[in-house]
Design a protein around this motif. Structure first.
Motif, PDB file in Angstrom:
ATOM      1  N   GLY A  90      91.786  67.657  52.457  1.00 51.20           N
ATOM      2  CA  GLY A  90      92.599  66.972  53.235  1.00 51.20           C
ATOM      3  C   GLY A  90      92.835  67.559  54.664  1.00 51.20           C
ATOM      4  N   ARG A  91      92.862  66.808  55.748  1.00 51.31           N
ATOM      5  CA  ARG A  91      93.391  67.688  57.056  1.00 51.31           C
ATOM      6  C   ARG A  91      94.664  67.182  57.244  1.00 51.31           C
ATOM      7  NH1 ARG A  91      88.855  70.853  58.684  1.00 51.31           N
ATOM      8  NH2 ARG A  91      86.764  69.840  58.205  1.00 51.31           N
ATOM      9  N   GLY A 134      92.123  79.471  56.692  1.00 52.55           N
ATOM     10  CA  GLY A 134      90.902  79.834  57.239  1.00 52.55           C
ATOM     11  C   GLY A 134      89.605  79.031  57.073  1.00 52.55           C
ATOM     12  N   ARG A 135      89.939  77.825  56.381  1.00 54.10           N
ATOM     13  CA  ARG A 135      88.664  76.786  56.243  1.00 54.10           C
ATOM     14  C   ARG A 135      88.122  76.071  57.323  1.00 54.10           C
ATOM     15  NH1 ARG A 135      91.756  73.786  51.402  1.00 54.10           N
ATOM     16  NH2 ARG A 135      93.269  74.382  52.773  1.00 54.10           N
ATOM     17  N   HIS A 136      88.943  76.211  58.326  1.00 56.92           N
ATOM     18  CA  HIS A 136      88.476  75.420  59.539  1.00 56.92           C
ATOM     19  C   HIS A 136      88.675  76.245  60.832  1.00 56.92           C
ATOM     20  CE1 HIS A 136      87.374  72.021  62.341  1.00 56.92           C
ATOM     21  NE2 HIS A 136      88.457  72.518  62.962  1.00 56.92           N
ATOM     22  N   THR A 137      87.640  76.469  61.671  1.00 60.70           N
ATOM     23  CA  THR A 137      87.864  77.461  62.745  1.00 60.70           C
ATOM     24  C   THR A 137      87.807  76.664  63.949  1.00 60.70           C
ATOM     25  OG1 THR A 137      85.562  78.077  62.520  1.00 60.70           O
ATOM     26  CG2 THR A 137      87.050  79.754  61.419  1.00 60.70           C
ATOM     27  N   ASP A 138      88.662  76.518  64.821  1.00 66.62           N
ATOM     28  CA  ASP A 138      88.758  76.002  65.985  1.00 66.62           C
ATOM     29  C   ASP A 138      89.805  76.644  66.979  1.00 66.62           C
ATOM     30  OD1 ASP A 138      87.942  74.246  68.080  1.00 66.62           O
ATOM     31  OD2 ASP A 138      88.707  72.771  67.328  1.00 66.62           O
ATOM     32  N   ASP A 139      89.334  76.519  68.341  1.00 73.44           N
ATOM     33  CA  ASP A 139      90.369  77.140  69.252  1.00 73.44           C
ATOM     34  C   ASP A 139      91.625  76.313  69.190  1.00 73.44           C
ATOM     35  OD1 ASP A 139      88.456  79.187  69.882  1.00 73.44           O
ATOM     36  OD2 ASP A 139      87.411  77.715  71.006  1.00 73.44           O
ATOM     37  N   LEU A 140      92.694  76.883  69.607  1.00 74.49           N
ATOM     38  CA  LEU A 140      94.071  76.157  69.703  1.00 74.49           C
ATOM     39  C   LEU A 140      94.785  76.497  71.004  1.00 74.49           C
ATOM     40  CD1 LEU A 140      96.508  76.128  66.783  1.00 74.49           C
ATOM     41  CD2 LEU A 140      97.380  76.499  69.139  1.00 74.49           C
ATOM     42  N   HIS A 188      93.058  72.372  57.707  1.00 77.74           N
ATOM     43  CA  HIS A 188      93.273  71.762  56.484  1.00 77.74           C
ATOM     44  C   HIS A 188      95.026  71.814  55.889  1.00 77.74           C
ATOM     45  CE1 HIS A 188      89.395  71.302  54.497  1.00 77.74           C
ATOM     46  NE2 HIS A 188      89.018  72.272  55.385  1.00 77.74           N
ATOM     47  N   ASN A 189      95.234  70.522  55.252  1.00 80.71           N
ATOM     48  CA  ASN A 189      96.627  70.467  54.881  1.00 80.71           C
ATOM     49  C   ASN A 189      97.316  71.097  53.678  1.00 80.71           C
ATOM     50  OD1 ASN A 189      95.419  68.852  53.025  1.00 80.71           O
ATOM     51  ND2 ASN A 189      96.488  66.848  53.685  1.00 80.71           N
TER      52      ASN A 189
END
Length: 415
Positions: free
Chosen positions: A345-346, A381-387, A339-340
């Motif tokens: 929003g992303r 912490g709203r979107h969880t994805d590896d980076l 999120h931004n």
């Protein structure tokens, strides 16, 4: 029938309130235990169940510190009662209540997982007090030890995955600097299916890859390790471009089995002599090019992700000229899909580029760390994805000057 009693007037007001479940079908024995608990002056909340079925409902609804368990219940008896209760409440202390004639029952119950046992008719208030407190303490200690062991195993698994997913760059003469970062999507999570690598080939070209296996967890991570190792092996064997992607796709299809996994990736070959980079995008987004303190997305042609249409084999190449000094950054979508800072929003590339261009970039490692901290703060912490991030930096003019001022290798070896 289940009954609940609350008693909190213990000797020490700072002593914890013990939540105790008594599983006892004999009303007289249950009353005796209740009176003994009052005499201990423990602070407690007592719930009484007359069968395992009633206790199952209570354990599903509430968390208890201690279970006082009679070994002879209408629906279960003996050590089976202990193993069943332990399975229902693995982190709760269990104290078994045995009869006078059951000499071996107590030790057998402890072998089955009980923390302690008491013999009916021989229990005094002080003994019950000590037993409850010690059993709860021992249960907490066992749980802490189990969590510590789990944390150690997780750290070991992460270390093994890091060796597979994040190897050391294999460089010889290249003057390009390599900076990488990898973070799992959730706190304390195992690394996922993102992978990256950098290898300098025998022809003097620098090859790099960043990839992302769909999904999360050990299956995605294992497939990511396979693809990363295959990429390095194939590059060193002289495979490049479309042929390399085709071979990686064949491996992916063979290794994924019946799972609907696919992978996106960016292949990059950097040629210092011609100051160019060749890109192949397999379902992946464009890298970022930094020149003269400004970072922009690189326009490039796209091909399909590996494993979506096996055998399609259409991955067009894009050749881009490189500035004398600059950097290319390859990354997975964990950097942009968060999120931004707004409710819905992303961040996207539109939000990422201003962050990059306003973050001090003199130190590549510090620049990446600061950028990741900012994106994670906005995401909250709203979107969880590896980076995964791979940055290649160069200064061809400085490298040429250094080469001109250095003695030939044969002279450098002379004493």
């Amino acid at each position: 029938m289940t009954a609940t009693l609350t008693h909190v007037s213990g000797i020490a007001a700072n002593e914890p309130v013990y939540r105790i479940l008594l599983i006892e079908d004999d009303a007289a024995d249950a009353l005796l235990v209740e009176e003994l608990l009052h005499d201990t002056e423990l602070r407690f909340e007592l719930t009484t169940s007359t069968s395992l079925a009633e206790a199952r409902s209570e354990l599903a609804a509430l968390a208890f510190d201690c279970i006082l368990l009679d070994l002879h219940l209408p629906d279960v008896s003996g050590t089976d009662a202990v193993t069943t209760v332990r399975a229902m409440a693995p982190h709760t202390a269990v104290i078994v209540l045995t009869g006078l004639s059951e000499k071996q029952a107590g030790s057998e119950a402890m072998s089955a997982g009980a923390q302690d046992y008491l013999v009916k008719g021989k229990v005094e208030a002080e003994l019950l007090r000590r037993t409850v407190r010690y059993a709860v303490y021992r249960s907490h200690a066992e749980r802490a030890a189990a969590e510590a062991q789990s944390a150690r195993q997780r750290a070991e698994e992460n270390a093994r995955l890091e060796r597979g997913l994040l190897p050391r760059p294999l460089l010889d003469t290249s003057t390009v600097t390599v900076t990488t970062r990898y973070l799992p999507g959730a706190e304390q999570a195992l690394l996922g299916g993102d992978f990256l690598d950098v290898v300098e080939g025998d022809e003097g070209l620098l090859h790099a890859v960043v990839g992302d296996v769909s999904g999360h967890g050990p299956d995605a991570a294992a497939l990511g390790v396979c693809l990363r190792i295959a990429w390095r092996s194939l590059v060193l064997a002289g495979h490049h471009g479309t042929e390399l992607l085709h071979l990686m796709e064949r491996l992916l299809v063979a290794e994924r089995g019946t799972q609907p996994l696919f992978a996106t990736c960016t292949l990059l070959t950097l040629d210092e002599k011609t100051s160019t980079a060749t890109l192949y995008l397999a379902g992946h987004h464009e890298p970022l090019l930094t020149a003269e303190e400004e970072t922009l997305e690189v326009p490039a042609e796209h091909g399909i992700a590996l494993g979506l249409v096996p055998g399609h084999r259409e991955w067009p190449a894009t050749v881009i000229p490189l500035p004398d000094a600059g950097a290319l950054t390859l990354y997975t979508d964990g950097l942009t899909e968060g999120h931004n800072g707004d409710a819905g929003g992303r961040l996207g590339i539109e939000g990422l580029l201003p962050l990059i261009n306003t973050t001090p970039s003199a130190d590549p490692a510090a620049h990446l760390d600061s950028l990741i901290r900012q994106t994670r703060a906005l995401n909250a912490g709203r979107h969880t994805d590896d980076l995964a991030v791979l940055r290649l930096g160069w200064d061809f003019r400085q490298a040429a000057r250094d080469a001109a001022s250095s003695p030939p290798r044969d002279e450098a070896r002379r004493p």
